[in-house]
Structures are given as structure tokens and as C-alpha cells.
Design an enzyme around this catalytic site. Structure first.
Site, PDB file in Angstrom:
ATOM      1  N   ALA A 185      19.102  -9.362   7.542  1.00  0.00           N
ATOM      2  CA  ALA A 185      20.576  -9.351   7.551  1.00  0.00           C
ATOM      3  C   ALA A 185      21.136 -10.332   6.530  1.00  0.00           C
ATOM      4  O   ALA A 185      22.135 -10.049   5.852  1.00  0.00           O
ATOM      5  CB  ALA A 185      21.097  -9.686   8.950  1.00  0.00           C
TER       6      ALA A 185
ATOM      7  N   ASP B 154      20.675  -8.869   3.081  1.00  0.00           N
ATOM      8  CA  ASP B 154      21.692  -7.833   2.858  1.00  0.00           C
ATOM      9  C   ASP B 154      23.048  -8.453   2.513  1.00  0.00           C
ATOM     10  O   ASP B 154      23.804  -7.904   1.701  1.00  0.00           O
ATOM     11  CB  ASP B 154      21.826  -6.942   4.093  1.00  0.00           C
ATOM     12  CG  ASP B 154      20.586  -6.099   4.339  1.00  0.00           C
ATOM     13  OD1 ASP B 154      19.796  -5.929   3.394  1.00  0.00           O
ATOM     14  OD2 ASP B 154      20.407  -5.629   5.478  1.00  0.00           O
TER      15      ASP B 154
ATOM     16  N   SER C  85      -9.185   7.169 -16.017  1.00  0.00           N
ATOM     17  CA  SER C  85      -9.546   7.141 -14.601  1.00  0.00           C
ATOM     18  C   SER C  85     -10.776   6.271 -14.370  1.00  0.00           C
ATOM     19  O   SER C  85     -11.460   5.844 -15.309  1.00  0.00           O
ATOM     20  CB  SER C  85      -9.819   8.560 -14.103  1.00  0.00           C
ATOM     21  OG  SER C  85      -8.698   9.380 -14.297  1.00  0.00           O
ATOM     22  N   LEU C  86     -11.073   6.026 -13.103  1.00  0.00           N
ATOM     23  CA  LEU C  86     -12.268   5.285 -12.713  1.00  0.00           C
ATOM     24  C   LEU C  86     -13.392   6.246 -12.375  1.00  0.00           C
ATOM     25  O   LEU C  86     -13.159   7.353 -11.871  1.00  0.00           O
ATOM     26  CB  LEU C  86     -11.978   4.415 -11.484  1.00  0.00           C
ATOM     27  CG  LEU C  86     -11.009   3.247 -11.663  1.00  0.00           C
ATOM     28  CD1 LEU C  86     -10.754   2.586 -10.317  1.00  0.00           C
ATOM     29  CD2 LEU C  86     -11.553   2.238 -12.649  1.00  0.00           C
TER      30      LEU C  86
ATOM     31  N   GLU D 260     -10.889  -4.850  -4.522  1.00  0.00           N
ATOM     32  CA  GLU D 260      -9.585  -4.619  -3.897  1.00  0.00           C
ATOM     33  C   GLU D 260      -9.530  -3.183  -3.385  1.00  0.00           C
ATOM     34  O   GLU D 260     -10.282  -2.318  -3.847  1.00  0.00           O
ATOM     35  CB  GLU D 260      -8.444  -4.874  -4.884  1.00  0.00           C
ATOM     36  CG  GLU D 260      -8.468  -4.005  -6.122  1.00  0.00           C
ATOM     37  CD  GLU D 260      -7.383  -4.394  -7.118  1.00  0.00           C
ATOM     38  OE1 GLU D 260      -6.220  -4.550  -6.707  1.00  0.00           O
ATOM     39  OE2 GLU D 260      -7.712  -4.538  -8.314  1.00  0.00           O
TER      40      GLU D 260
ATOM     41  N   ASP E  14      -4.175   4.991  -1.901  1.00  0.00           N
ATOM     42  CA  ASP E  14      -4.058   6.440  -2.040  1.00  0.00           C
ATOM     43  C   ASP E  14      -2.606   6.781  -2.353  1.00  0.00           C
ATOM     44  O   ASP E  14      -1.789   7.045  -1.463  1.00  0.00           O
ATOM     45  CB  ASP E  14      -4.514   7.122  -0.746  1.00  0.00           C
ATOM     46  CG  ASP E  14      -4.895   8.584  -0.978  1.00  0.00           C
ATOM     47  OD1 ASP E  14      -4.915   9.011  -2.141  1.00  0.00           O
ATOM     48  OD2 ASP E  14      -5.181   9.274   0.014  1.00  0.00           O
TER      49      ASP E  14
ATOM     50  N   ARG F 213       0.896   8.427 -14.767  1.00  0.00           N
ATOM     51  CA  ARG F 213      -0.337   8.495 -15.554  1.00  0.00           C
ATOM     52  C   ARG F 213      -0.396   9.775 -16.384  1.00  0.00           C
ATOM     53  O   ARG F 213      -0.808   9.760 -17.534  1.00  0.00           O
ATOM     54  CB  ARG F 213      -1.552   8.444 -14.620  1.00  0.00           C
ATOM     55  CG  ARG F 213      -2.879   8.469 -15.388  1.00  0.00           C
ATOM     56  CD  ARG F 213      -4.033   8.954 -14.515  1.00  0.00           C
ATOM     57  NE  ARG F 213      -4.263   8.141 -13.363  1.00  0.00           N
ATOM     58  CZ  ARG F 213      -5.030   7.048 -13.331  1.00  0.00           C
ATOM     59  NH1 ARG F 213      -5.628   6.647 -14.444  1.00  0.00           N
ATOM     60  NH2 ARG F 213      -5.189   6.384 -12.215  1.00  0.00           N
TER      61      ARG F 213
ATOM     62  N   GLU G 139      -0.083   1.270  -8.351  1.00  0.00           N
ATOM     63  CA  GLU G 139       0.013   2.463  -7.503  1.00  0.00           C
ATOM     64  C   GLU G 139       1.331   2.453  -6.755  1.00  0.00           C
ATOM     65  O   GLU G 139       1.716   1.437  -6.158  1.00  0.00           O
ATOM     66  CB  GLU G 139      -1.150   2.457  -6.497  1.00  0.00           C
ATOM     67  CG  GLU G 139      -1.523   3.819  -5.974  1.00  0.00           C
ATOM     68  CD  GLU G 139      -2.477   4.548  -6.904  1.00  0.00           C
ATOM     69  OE1 GLU G 139      -2.842   5.687  -6.568  1.00  0.00           O
ATOM     70  OE2 GLU G 139      -2.858   3.997  -7.954  1.00  0.00           O
TER      71      GLU G 139
ATOM     72  N   TYR H 168      -2.527  -3.271 -10.056  1.00  0.00           N
ATOM     73  CA  TYR H 168      -3.967  -3.514 -10.081  1.00  0.00           C
ATOM     74  C   TYR H 168      -4.487  -3.820 -11.495  1.00  0.00           C
ATOM     75  O   TYR H 168      -5.676  -4.063 -11.684  1.00  0.00           O
ATOM     76  CB  TYR H 168      -4.739  -2.331  -9.500  1.00  0.00           C
ATOM     77  CG  TYR H 168      -4.420  -0.983 -10.120  1.00  0.00           C
ATOM     78  CD1 TYR H 168      -4.728  -0.700 -11.452  1.00  0.00           C
ATOM     79  CD2 TYR H 168      -3.825   0.017  -9.362  1.00  0.00           C
ATOM     80  CE1 TYR H 168      -4.459   0.529 -12.015  1.00  0.00           C
ATOM     81  CE2 TYR H 168      -3.544   1.258  -9.918  1.00  0.00           C
ATOM     82  CZ  TYR H 168      -3.862   1.503 -11.243  1.00  0.00           C
ATOM     83  OH  TYR H 168      -3.577   2.728 -11.806  1.00  0.00           O
TER      84      TYR H 168
ATOM     85  N   LYS I 286     -16.166   5.039  -2.883  1.00  0.00           N
ATOM     86  CA  LYS I 286     -15.297   5.852  -2.032  1.00  0.00           C
ATOM     87  C   LYS I 286     -15.755   5.849  -0.575  1.00  0.00           C
ATOM     88  O   LYS I 286     -16.952   5.799  -0.281  1.00  0.00           O
ATOM     89  CB  LYS I 286     -15.263   7.300  -2.546  1.00  0.00           C
ATOM     90  CG  LYS I 286     -14.788   7.436  -3.984  1.00  0.00           C
ATOM     91  CD  LYS I 286     -13.349   6.992  -4.165  1.00  0.00           C
ATOM     92  CE  LYS I 286     -12.354   7.973  -3.621  1.00  0.00           C
ATOM     93  NZ  LYS I 286     -12.250   9.227  -4.368  1.00  0.00           N
TER      94      LYS I 286
ATOM     95  N   CYS J  76       3.647  26.028  33.045  1.00  0.00           N
ATOM     96  CA  CYS J  76       2.883  24.815  32.758  1.00  0.00           C
ATOM     97  C   CYS J  76       1.401  25.053  33.031  1.00  0.00           C
ATOM     98  O   CYS J  76       1.029  25.508  34.120  1.00  0.00           O
ATOM     99  CB  CYS J  76       3.398  23.661  33.616  1.00  0.00           C
ATOM    100  SG  CYS J  76       2.419  22.151  33.493  1.00  0.00           S
TER     101      CYS J  76
ATOM    102  N   CYS K 199       0.537  22.566  36.288  1.00  0.00           N
ATOM    103  CA  CYS K 199       1.065  22.748  37.646  1.00  0.00           C
ATOM    104  C   CYS K 199       1.664  24.123  37.898  1.00  0.00           C
ATOM    105  O   CYS K 199       2.022  24.441  39.041  1.00  0.00           O
ATOM    106  CB  CYS K 199       2.104  21.664  37.951  1.00  0.00           C
ATOM    107  SG  CYS K 199       3.676  21.871  37.082  1.00  0.00           S
TER     108      CYS K 199
ATOM    109  N   CYS L  51       4.289  17.770  38.994  1.00  0.00           N
ATOM    110  CA  CYS L  51       3.245  17.977  37.979  1.00  0.00           C
ATOM    111  C   CYS L  51       2.315  16.769  37.870  1.00  0.00           C
ATOM    112  O   CYS L  51       2.770  15.659  37.598  1.00  0.00           O
ATOM    113  CB  CYS L  51       3.897  18.250  36.624  1.00  0.00           C
ATOM    114  SG  CYS L  51       2.694  18.608  35.320  1.00  0.00           S
TER     115      CYS L  51
END
Length: 683
Positions: free
Chosen positions: A43, A46, A91-92, A123, A127, A146, A183, A235, A323, A417, A420, A441
Site C-alpha cells: 500500500a 502504491d 541455445s544450450l 541455477e 520454463d 530470442r 527468462e 541468467y 533436464k 450423485c 448418495c 451425502c
């Protein structure tokens, strides 16, 4: 002349204050996004941003491109322009097994024979979507995806909306040109909130956080991106005019000092054993992280060694991504069952051909509700994508329509249901279907009894959640009426229940038998019927037999019950339409529950002294607010929780607070308890 100097002085003061506010906001962004150690509450933050907005609105000439107020403002674009990366974003290479990781380390040792041990940085591999953010003279000037590694899309306007991407770097010792790579991702909580809001609006949901992040950053309208809960984590780097460190680790720590977020999991590790230990340790904590990761990235720490190792056209030779097992797999929906939750929600569950997802065998996955089934068009026999993340129940992400067999069958909501046998209803406008056998139920048993015993319902003191768990699990209580058949001997034999506690609970059960009709209605746990609606029903209906007869939703509309619209009317009618529920109520009344009936001299509602008046109650009074509210309602008043222009009186006790201030600002009469008595004494 004096006026001119005064105006100039005001302008200088405004410019100085604006600069101070921008620096302060950057500092607090750094504390929040980089250090994860905020100094002030949201707050207060803000309020700082709001003050800067007002100041810049009064002095538009003070607005700068790197001001925190300028994160959103660019107009939508027809298409993204292309950006050529000065340093390619290659890329890796991946290590899918421990053997692959060992082979990577063997190659590094062979290429760097004088390094013992080899020091790596480790590290999490987030994703998300890889981006490059360029700073010149400390100010953000460009951001790009990329793309194919050589050319990406210009997403500068969208990147500016991400609060963890600094618009201006902290300090003054940064390089003239600094291009950081990282990322853009979404936390699991942010992803869940985004999808929940989409479901509420009847819109398409995202399959996973990565898709959500990628789709959000590539919006043509930056205002859409600004509304998405995106984060940025750096990274590495691309073009840089002066390198401030000689190792990967020190470089990233220096970037963090300039306000650029890096992973809090960044570590230095020694040799292959250190890499293995870090991978296993992070794997154990993977499910507790607030974001999705699909592996761990290891990089040779010394930058000089990175340069000597070089790169192929596809990946650097000095880095690798170890991975984790995949968390999404394909399988077949063999059938669809339905589960009943503690609140009566009837949820479709896909029964799957068992498949390994993230190292766990998955045979069931949630379909959420029938709207989701329809939106995803899931059918029995379909090949579907299954996602599992941490402890979250696996879910069906989507259907591979090209693999749909000719005999695939649509999923249908059961009419009764599966637990029951009570009717299953889905009120208009609601996504969730529910079992109507609330008091009977077995799936809803514990929740129904907890609610029945709660303070504002039957107020059974001493009957807490843990005791309810014991009573139900031991088979002593199957429905609320069973509570009144308990004996002190039975209770005393339970865990943490001595003779005195047992006697006290028996006494509390006995006291609860004397209640009010409104409390009893509320205690039944009819969906949508809160305390206010229960009081309205108690005023309109003479008793349970009268209420039970109203099994058609239209009856409530005809009688004009306050607060009961079509949806709640359907819930009430559906509840009383079930013989199970009516029988359970009969057993409660047979156990001795009672309330005062209407006395002969009771006035008609319109003749009561406070008829037509709306009250709000606040502050500390001589009696509990609930008791005073009930008394006012018996006198014909309507009691609400919020002050508005329609409020007739505020009944205020000590420490009345903001409601008193609002009532005074609206000119609403305020009464203390003495004033209320005086009002009632008027002829």
C-alpha cells in the site's frame, strides 16, 4: 518578477520531488524483485507511485521515458518489428541423464587440464520465454525475443510493463551499453489466478505457465501484457561495452547490484560431484518452488575459460542444461468418472491409461468442470496431453484431435450423485454442478457437520474441526442429528477428551437445542443461504413444513423473499426436493431442536416500529452485534454491512472507525444505544 521566481521555485521543487520519488521507487523495486526483502508494504509503494503520477500530471514536462509511471502507455501495434541480435542468442545443449552430464564434464576437463577442480555456476532452468533487454546509459531502450537466435521480435513496449524489468538501472557505474539475457516467466500462483479469472469470464485458459508467459509477452497491445502476472530473471548477457567481472558468478551478482533480478538459487559448485549434488538437491525442492523449472543449467564459471572453450553454431561448449523428467506426457482417456467434494461440487475426472509423468505414474486427471470438458472437447477414447506440477492434481491440458478415434464418446454429467444418489443440479450461470444431498451425502459429511456446529449456526461450543474429524472417522456421527445421540462416555474415550470436556460438550449440545428459526435454516448449509438470507426466509415462512413445500424456485419469486434470486431459489428448492434432506431435518427436530413460535401480539412486519429503515452497526456495543442485529430485524429494520446513501441510521459504539467517518460525510444520522432507545420511544 516575484511571481516568476515563485513559479520557478515551484517547478524546481516539483522536479526535485519527482526525481526523489523515482529513485525511491527504483530502490523499493530492487528490494522486492532482486533481494526479495521488501522494506515497505504494498500500500505504501502504491502511494509513492500515485504521488508521482499526480506530480507528473501537473508538470507533464517532468515525465521521462524511464519513469515508473510510463510502464504502460504505448499504443497497440499491427505487428512486431524484427531485431537482429548483435551477439547471437544460441541455445544450450541438453543432458538428459547423469551419463550425459558426466560426458560434458569429461570434455571440459580435457579442454582445461590445468583447472582442478573445475568450478561451475548452477541455477534453475526456468520454463519461460528467453528475451534480451538492452540498456544504454542505464536506461532501457530495447527488448527482443530470442526468435531464431539471430533475429527476434521487438517487444520493448511489452517488456516495459513487467515490473521486475528495471526501466533505469540503479547506481552510476554501469557500462554505457549493457544487454542482459533472461527468462520471462509466470509463477504458479500467478498462472492459477490468470486461469481462474479466464474461467470466470468464460474465456480460454492457458495450458501451462510457459505458454501463458510466452502468449502474454507477444501481445500486440501492451495493456494486455500489463494485466498479466509476468516476472523476469536474468541468467546472462550479450553485448556489453565493459565487463565488470571475470567470472559468471561475479558478473551476475554485479548485474543484481544494478537492479536486475537474478536467480536466488544461483550457486558455485566444484566438479562433477558438486553438479550432481546441486541437481539432486534442487530436484528435491522442485515442487516447493514458486515457479516451474525443467532442469538445472551448469556453466563454467571463469569467463576466460568460456572464451577458450568457444561454441558451436548451436550451443556454447562451456554450458549445459541437465533436464528433469518431463512433466507433460500423452495418454488415452479410457473413461470419465465423477468425484463429489466436501461442498458438494461434482467434478469430472479422466480415468487414463497409466503413464509416467515427472517420475510418477498418473492414472487420473481432473477435468475441473463440464464447461472445461466442453471447451477442451474431451471425449472418452481421446489421446490427451497430461500435465503434472508438484503436488497439484494432474490435469488434462488438451486433446490431439488428429488422433481421435471414430467411436470417441462425449462426456455427460450424471443426473444423480454417484455417492448418495441425490439429484445433481447446475444452477443457471454457474460452472460447477453440485449434489443436493447436503445433510445426507457422505462426501459432504464433515463439512456439513462443521458448518452446523459453527458459532453463527447452532453455536455448539467445544465441537471443533479435529473433534468432528474423529467423530466421523470413527463412525459415531453420520449426520447432524447423530450429535444429539452422543453420550459423555463415548466422548470421554476419544483422544484428548477427558470426562470434564465430554460433560461440557454434552451440555453445549443440550443448550444448542434452543435456537432461532433463522439460525436453524442457516445451519442446514443450503448453498447460497447466508445469515441474511436465512433471516429473510425465517420471516417469510411460518416454519419448516411451510418452507419444505416451496420446492419450486418460482415460489420464492412469488413471495418476494428479499435476497433470493433465481440461482439461490434453485439451490433452496433443490435442497428441499431431496427426501434424504427432509428426513435428516425430521431427525434433528425429533432430537429436540426448537425455537420460539410467533406469539399472538406480534405486529405485522409493516406495523413494526422500524419497518422500512436500514441500519448499519459498528463499534463496541453492550451486546454482540449479531444479537443486536436480530433484535433490530424483529423490530422491522433491515441490517446491512456497508454504509451507502440508502442507509437510514448508523448504530455506533466505541471505536467506530471508518464507517462513522463515512456516515458523517454522507450526512447519515448516527445513534448510540441511548439514542436508539429514544428513537423507539417516540410516538
Amino acid at each position: 518578477m516575484g511571481e516568476g521566481r515563485g513559479a520557478l521555485s515551484d517547478h524546481d521543487a516539483a522536479r526535485e520531488r519527482a526525481g526523489h520519488l523515482r529513485a525511491l521507487i527504483r530502490h523499493h523495486n530492487y528490494r522486492y524483485y532482486v533481494l526479495d526483502d521488501p522494506e515497505i508494504p504494498d500500500a505504501e509503494y502504491d502511494r509513492l507511485v500515485a504521488e508521482l503520477r499526480v506530480l507528473e500530471a501537473r508538470h507533464p514536462e517532468l515525465v521521462t521515458p524511464d519513469s515508473p509511471t510510463q510502464r504502460v502507455g504505448a499504443a497497440p501495434v499491427a505487428a512486431f518489428s524484427q531485431v537482429r541480435h548483435r551477439v547471437p542468442m544460441i541455445s544450450l545443449d541438453n543432458a538428459m541423464s547423469d551419463h550425459d552430464l558426466a560426458e560434458f564434464h569429461r570434455r571440459i576437463v580435457a579442454a582445461l587440464p590445468n583447472r582442478d577442480p573445475i568450478v561451475y555456476t548452477g541455477e534453475p532452468k526456468l520454463d519461460g520465454l528467453a528475451v534480451s533487454v538492452r540498456y544504454e546509459a542505464g536506461v532501457l531502450v530495447q527488448a527482443a525475443t530470442r526468435g531464431d537466435g539471430s533475429t527476434g521480435e521487438d517487444v520493448t513496449s511489452n517488456a516495459r510493463t513487467i515490473h521486475s524489468v528495471p526501466l533505469h538501472l540503479i547506481g552510476d557505474d554501469w557500462p554505457a551499453v549493457l544487454e542482459v539475457r533472461g527468462e520471462v516467466y509466470m509463477t504458479q500462483r500467478g498462472f492459477e489466478h490468470l486461469n481462474e479469472a479466464a474461467r470466470h469470464r468464460g474465456e480460454r485458459t492457458f495450458a501451462n505457465p510457459r505458454n501463458a508467459a510466452a502468449g502474454s509477452l507477444r501481445q500486440l497491445d501492451p495493456r494486455v501484457t500489463a494485466a498479466r502476472p509476468l516476472r523476469f530473471c536474468c541468467y546472462g548477457w550479450g553485448e556489453i561495452s565493459t565487463a565488470p567481472g571475470d567470472s559468471q558468478y561475479r558478473m551476475l551478482r554485479r548485474l543484481a547490484g544494478w537492479g536486475i533480478p537474478i536467480s536466488k538459487e544461483l550457486r558455485r559448485v566444484n566438479g562433477l560431484a558438486g553438479c550432481r549434488d546441486y541437481f539432486e538437491e534442487l530436484g528435491r525442492r522442485r515442487d516447493s518452488l514458486e515457479y516451474d523449472i525443467d532442469g538445472v543449467v551448469f556453466k563454467v564459471d571463469q569467463i576466460a575459460d568460456q572464451a577458450s572453450l568457444g561454441a558451436t553454431s548451436h550451443h556454447p561448449r562451456w554450458a549445459i542444461a541437465r533436464k528433469f523428467p518431463a512433466q507433460e506426457e500423452l495418454t488415452v482417456v479410457e473413461s470419465v468418472g465423477f468425484q463429489v467434494g466436501r461442498t458438494g461440487a461434482v467434478t469430472p475426472v479422466a480415468r487414463l491409461k497409466p503413464v509416467q509423468v515427472g517420475g510418477v505414474t498418473v492414472a487420473n486427471a481432473t477435468l475441473h468442470n463440464m464447461d472445461e470438458v466442453k471447451r477442451k472437447d474431451v471425449r472418452i477414447g481421446d489421446t490427451v496431453s497430461i500435465r503434472r506440477a508438484g503436488d497439484v492434481i494432474p490435469e488434462v491440458v488438451g486433446v490431439l484431435l488428429e488422433r481421435r478415434p471414430p467411436d470417441a464418446r462425449p462426456v455427460e454429467l450424471p443426473s444423480h450423485c454417484p455417492v448418495c444418489g441425490s439429484d445433481v443440479i447446475r444452477p443457471p450461470g454457474e460452472a460447477v454442478a453440485r449434489c443436493t444431498g447436503g445433510l445426507y451425502c457422505p462426501a459432504q459429511r464433515k463439512q456439513a457437520i462443521r458448518h452446523f456446529a459453527s458459532r453463527r449456526a447452532m453455536d455448539i461450543e467445544g465441537l471443533g474441526d479435529k473433534l468432528v474429524e474423529q467423530l466421523v472417522d470413527l463412525g459415531l456421527v453420520r449426520e447432524p442429528a447423530d450429535l444429539y445421540r452422543l453420550t459423555a462416555e463415548q466422548l470421554a474415550g476419544l483422544e484428548r477428551m477427558g470426562e470434564k470436556s465430554a460433560a461440557n460438550l454434552i451440555a453445549a449440545l443440550e443448550r444448542s437445542k434452543s435456537t432461532t428459526f433463522a439460525r436453524f435454516i442457516y445451519a442446514l448449509g443450503i448453498r447460497g443461504v447466508g445469515e441474511t438470507t436465512a433471516r429473510a426466509l425465517a420471516e417469510e415462512f411460518a416454519g419448516i413444513p411451510d418452507l419444505e413445500q416451496a420446492r419450486e424456485p418460482e415460489r420464492f419469486q412469488e413471495r418476494g423473499v428479499e435476497g433470493v434470486g433465481p440461482v439461490i431459489a434453485a439451490q433452496i428448492a433443490g435442497f428441499f426436493a431431496q427426501a434424504h434432506n427432509r428426513e435428516a431435518i425430521g431427525r434433528l427436530l425429533g432430537a429436540g431442536i426448537q425455537w420460539p413460535g410467533p406469539s399472538a401480539p406480534t405486529l405485522a412486519r409493516e406495523d413494526r416500529p422500524l419497518a422500512g429503515k436500514t441500519f448499519v452497526i459498528t463499534g463496541i456495543l453492550s451486546r454482540p452485534r449479531e444479537e443486536i442485529a436480530t433484535w433490530l430485524q424483529e423490530l422491522g429494520a433491515r441490517v446491512t454491512s456497508g454504509i451507502s446513501k440508502k442507509t437510514d441510521y448508523l448504530l455506533a459504539g466505541e471505536a467506530a472507525g471508518s464507517k462513522l467517518e463515512k456516515a458523517q460525510s454522507l450526512g447519515i444520522p448516527t445513534l448510540d444505544e441511548k439514542g436508539l432507545r429514544t428513537l423507539l420511544d417516540r410516538p
